[in-house]
Design a protein around this motif. Structure first.
Motif, short mmCIF file in Angstrom:
data_model
loop_
_atom_site.label_atom_id
_atom_site.label_comp_id
_atom_site.label_asym_id
_atom_site.label_seq_id
_atom_site.Cartn_x
_atom_site.Cartn_y
_atom_site.Cartn_z
N SER A 88 2.25 0.55 8.68
CA SER A 88 2.07 1.99 8.84
C SER A 88 2.89 2.72 7.79
O SER A 88 3.83 2.18 7.22
N VAL A 89 2.49 3.97 7.55
CA VAL A 89 3.21 4.81 6.61
C VAL A 89 3.10 6.23 7.13
O VAL A 89 2.10 6.60 7.76
N THR A 90 4.11 7.05 6.92
CA THR A 90 4.16 8.38 7.53
C THR A 90 3.88 9.47 6.50
O THR A 90 4.44 9.46 5.39
N ILE A 91 3.02 10.42 6.87
CA ILE A 91 2.74 11.58 6.03
C ILE A 91 3.91 12.55 6.15
O ILE A 91 4.30 12.93 7.27
N PRO A 92 4.54 12.95 5.07
CA PRO A 92 5.69 13.87 5.16
C PRO A 92 5.30 15.19 5.83
O PRO A 92 4.18 15.69 5.64
N SER A 93 6.22 15.72 6.61
CA SER A 93 5.93 16.98 7.32
C SER A 93 5.79 18.15 6.37
O SER A 93 5.13 19.15 6.69
N TYR A 94 6.39 18.05 5.16
CA TYR A 94 6.28 19.16 4.22
C TYR A 94 4.92 19.19 3.52
O TYR A 94 4.57 20.18 2.87
N PHE A 95 4.14 18.12 3.65
CA PHE A 95 2.81 18.09 3.02
C PHE A 95 1.84 18.81 3.94
O PHE A 95 1.43 18.28 4.98
N ARG A 96 1.44 20.04 3.59
CA ARG A 96 0.69 20.90 4.49
C ARG A 96 -0.80 20.61 4.50
O ARG A 96 -1.42 20.45 5.55
N GLU A 97 -1.41 20.57 3.37
CA GLU A 97 -2.85 20.40 3.33
C GLU A 97 -3.26 19.86 1.97
O GLU A 97 -2.67 20.21 0.94
N GLY A 98 -4.26 18.98 1.97
CA GLY A 98 -4.75 18.45 0.70
C GLY A 98 -5.13 16.99 0.79
O GLY A 98 -5.28 16.43 1.88
N MET A 99 -5.26 16.38 -0.37
CA MET A 99 -5.71 14.99 -0.44
C MET A 99 -4.52 14.08 -0.76
O MET A 99 -3.71 14.38 -1.63
N LEU A 100 -4.44 12.97 -0.03
CA LEU A 100 -3.46 11.92 -0.31
C LEU A 100 -4.20 10.63 -0.63
O LEU A 100 -5.30 10.39 -0.12
N THR A 101 -3.58 9.82 -1.47
CA THR A 101 -4.13 8.51 -1.80
C THR A 101 -3.32 7.44 -1.09
O THR A 101 -2.09 7.37 -1.27
N LEU A 102 -3.97 6.65 -0.26
CA LEU A 102 -3.34 5.50 0.39
C LEU A 102 -3.62 4.27 -0.47
O LEU A 102 -4.79 3.91 -0.67
N ARG A 103 -2.56 3.64 -0.96
CA ARG A 103 -2.71 2.46 -1.81
C ARG A 103 -2.03 1.26 -1.15
O ARG A 103 -0.84 1.31 -0.86
N VAL A 104 -2.82 0.22 -0.88
CA VAL A 104 -2.30 -1.02 -0.31
C VAL A 104 -2.49 -2.10 -1.37
O VAL A 104 -3.62 -2.45 -1.71
N SER A 105 -1.40 -2.63 -1.90
CA SER A 105 -1.52 -3.48 -3.08
C SER A 105 -0.54 -4.64 -3.07
O SER A 105 0.47 -4.65 -2.35
N SER A 106 -0.87 -5.65 -3.87
CA SER A 106 0.03 -6.75 -4.15
C SER A 106 1.03 -6.29 -5.21
O SER A 106 0.85 -5.24 -5.85
N ALA A 107 2.07 -7.10 -5.44
CA ALA A 107 3.10 -6.73 -6.41
C ALA A 107 2.52 -6.61 -7.82
O ALA A 107 2.86 -5.69 -8.57
N ARG A 108 1.64 -7.53 -8.17
CA ARG A 108 1.09 -7.50 -9.53
C ARG A 108 0.16 -6.31 -9.73
O ARG A 108 0.19 -5.65 -10.77
N ALA A 109 -0.70 -6.04 -8.74
CA ALA A 109 -1.58 -4.88 -8.84
C ALA A 109 -0.75 -3.59 -8.85
O ALA A 109 -1.06 -2.64 -9.58
N HIS A 110 0.31 -3.57 -8.06
CA HIS A 110 1.19 -2.40 -8.00
C HIS A 110 1.84 -2.16 -9.36
O HIS A 110 1.92 -1.01 -9.84
N LEU A 111 2.31 -3.22 -10.01
CA LEU A 111 2.95 -3.09 -11.32
C LEU A 111 1.98 -2.54 -12.35
O LEU A 111 2.33 -1.67 -13.18
#
Length: 609
Positions: free
Chosen positions: A466-489
């Motif tokens: 799980s991951v938490t959306i910050p409370s200061y983020f009011r409205e808009g689009m977020l990108t959820l990225r689930v990746s391996s270390a190499r893809a992340h790099l």
């Protein structure tokens, strides 16, 4: 560099311990190059077998003025006598002293590739003796760290010419480097690296063997320089040219062009000369450490009898289902060669644990104790696949390579501990899909997800996160990225390139220490908000006014803009080396909120709930 004789010749009383190690030496009469004439006859001294010093005949052909630059002369001579008629120039003869009318003129040091007759270049003794005038290196001096920049630049320029292809190029007589403990698989890489230094790797006899007859240190005796000692050994062997008290010179040319250094100096035993149509060489072994090499300069190497060497401590522990071994060694300090030598030792350690190649998972740990850095640095990772062993060797030695070759500061590694655990199965998995626990999100919400992983040759399984959306983020689009270390790099190098453009040693260490392990599942939320990297450190979600001020910095290169910032992150450790990634776009704070998977992706969580 002056080709004449030094203004004064020093005569130093030997210490009592030195009297045991070397024969009584009287002042050798020296002959300057200006006194040499074509046709003069002389004699050279070197060891062809055992410890006995043999002689060979020398005929002076002339003097090549300014051969390698202003005031650097080379004496041209024809050598003869057994076994030179059949072998030609012999690797290991470097430093063999040559006398004309009983007076020392210099040391055999140079030749030409594939020459039919042993016409050789002799380094004048006047140039070599200038090495004795240089002060000893301090005990902490790092080989390669104090090299003259001009000498190193020249060495690099000369090394770009393919050795042996230009028959008109005068080359150093090769110095054989005897190796023990290293597997044959590492020889090609070592041979390529050594070629630019004029070194010839030879398997067998790299360590000291005190059961061999102990030679006397005198002009013409074999002289060894140890690069590695312990369970792995490397010793370069040439010839001693001249002794003054407790100081000596040899080789007649540089070994590594290292300037001030502090390497173990040994006596050596020559088993025999191996004649070859390509390159004849002496086959020898180090006998006993007798001092330290303190200088490695253009006209030769210089050493002091009775002093102690200073090297880098290293250990390699290898564990496999069949065996567990720990290897100890001391390694020379050199920016270019030390990482390669340690890499070769790690490969050889793995091969000794009965696992050469094939399917494997290898877990690695490197602990580096760096002088002036407090606690040891620790780097851990895991690699898997048909190339897992090779990737593991490269990965575990990579931090040391970056630190030793960094352009910012000299790094002195006090000790290095390598630990490798090998499993003869592939524990690798691909990130196949993800499912979200909802399709509508508000600021402060927890985004639950389930990732499906597909292991190699096994059934799929799931990992929750799980991951938490910050409370200061009011409205808009977020990108959820689930990746391996190499893809992340790969993605991060595009998102924040400034992070990887380090400007100092601290930033380099920060990047190396914060690399994700290959068994990590990295879950992130990213927002299209401006940020920046300041001296390589990311500063996220900056107000527009701050961004304008930072962009107005008067110093170039220290601020780089970032258009997308990480607002939340979770790391899940798994038992598998992961590959791939999944991307989902989340609409936050909207009544008609929805989720959208990245291009080419779909998953069980694609539908609204």
């Amino acid at each position: 560099m002056n080709s004449g004789l030094p203004k004064r010749i020093r005569f130093t009383l030997m210490l009592p311990v030195v009297l045991i190690l070397s024969a009584p030496v009287q002042s050798a009469s020296l002959l300057d190059v200006s006194e040499l004439r074509r046709g003069m006859q002389g004699v050279g001294r070197t060891v062809f077998r055992g410890t006995r010093i043999d002689t060979f005949q020398v005929e002076i052909l002339g003097v090549l003025k300014n051969a390698f630059g202003p005031k650097t002369n080379i004496i041209l001579a024809m050598l003869s006598g057994d076994p030179l008629e059949t072998t030609g120039g012999i690797a290991g003869m470097s430093g063999s002293p040559v006398y004309v009318d009983g007076r020392l003129i210099g040391a055999v040091a140079y030749g030409w590739a594939f020459s039919i007759e042993p016409i050789m270049g002799i380094t004048p003794i006047g140039e070599m003796l200038e090495i004795l005038e240089r002060p000893d290196a301090a005990a902490h001096t790092s080989i390669g760290g104090s090299t003259s920049s001009l000498e190193m630049q020249l060495s690099n320029v000369f090394s770009t010419i393919p050795e042996g292809l230009d028959v008109g190029q005068m080359q150093r007589v090769k110095t054989p480097v005897y190796m023990s403990g290293f597997s044959s698989e590492v020889l090609p890489g070592l041979r390529e690296a050594f070629a630019s230094f004029g070194l010839l790797p030879v398997q067998g006899g790299g360590g000291t063997d005190e059961s061999l007859p102990e030679p006397t240190l005198e002009p013409g005796a074999a002289l060894g320089v140890q690069l590695i000692r312990g369970d792995f050994n490397m010793t370069a062997i040439g010839t001693l040219t001249h002794i003054e008290g407790d100081r000596l010179v040899g080789f007649g040319h540089p070994m590594l062009f290292s300037g001030s250094t502090r390497l173990p100096m040994t006596t050596a035993f020559i088993h025999d000369v191996v004649a070859s149509q390509i390159q004849s060489f002496k086959l020898g072994a180090a006998v006993k450490q007798v001092g330290v090499i303190t200088q490695d300069r253009a006209p030769g190497i210089g050493g002091v009898i009775g002093k102690e060497a200073e090297m880098m401590q290293a250990s390699i522990s290898v564990r496999s289902p069949n065996r567990a071994e720990t290897f100890e060694m001391e390694v020379l300090r050199n920016r270019e060669l030390s990482p390669l030598l340690i890499q070769s030792a790690v490969v050889s350690s793995i091969l000794s644990a009965e696992k050469a190649r094939g399917e494997a998972t290898i877990r690695t740990t490197l602990k580096l104790q760096i002088d002036g850095r407090g606690d040891a640095l620790e780097f851990m990772n895991v690699y898997a696949g048909s190339r897992g062993l090779g990737e593991g060797v490269m990965g575990v030695t990579r931090p040391m390579m970056f630190l030793l070759t960094n352009p910012f500061e000299k790094v002195r590694v006090a000790s290095a501990e390598f630990d490798l655990t090998i499993d003869e199965t592939i524990k690798a998995a691909r990130i196949e899909s993800i499912r979200l626990d909802r399709s509508r999100f508000e600021p402060g919400d927890r985004v639950g997800l389930t990732a499906t992983l597909r292991p190699y040759l096994r059934e799929s399984f799931t990992v929750g996160s799980s991951v938490t959306i910050p409370s200061y983020f009011r409205e808009g689009m977020l990108t959820l990225r689930v990746s391996s270390a190499r893809a992340h790099l790969t993605q991060e190098s595009k998102r924040i390139p400034g992070y990887f453009h380090v400007n100092d040693l601290d930033a380099l260490i920060h990047v190396l220490e914060n690399e994700h392990r290959n068994d990590a599942l990295i879950v992130e939320l990213l927002a299209n908000r401006p940020g920046a990297t300041v001296n390589g450190i990311e500063v996220s979600s900056l107000p527009p006014s701050v961004m304008v001020a930072m962009k107005g910095s008067r110093q170039s290169g220290n601020v780089r803009p970032v258009n997308q910032t990480v607002v939340s992150e979770t790391i899940e450790q798994t038992d598998y080396v992961l590959s791939g990634q999944q991307i989902v776009f989340l609409s936050v704070g909207k009544e008609d909120g929805a989720i959208r998977f990245g291009p080419g992706q779909s998953g069980p969580g694609a539908k609204k709930k």
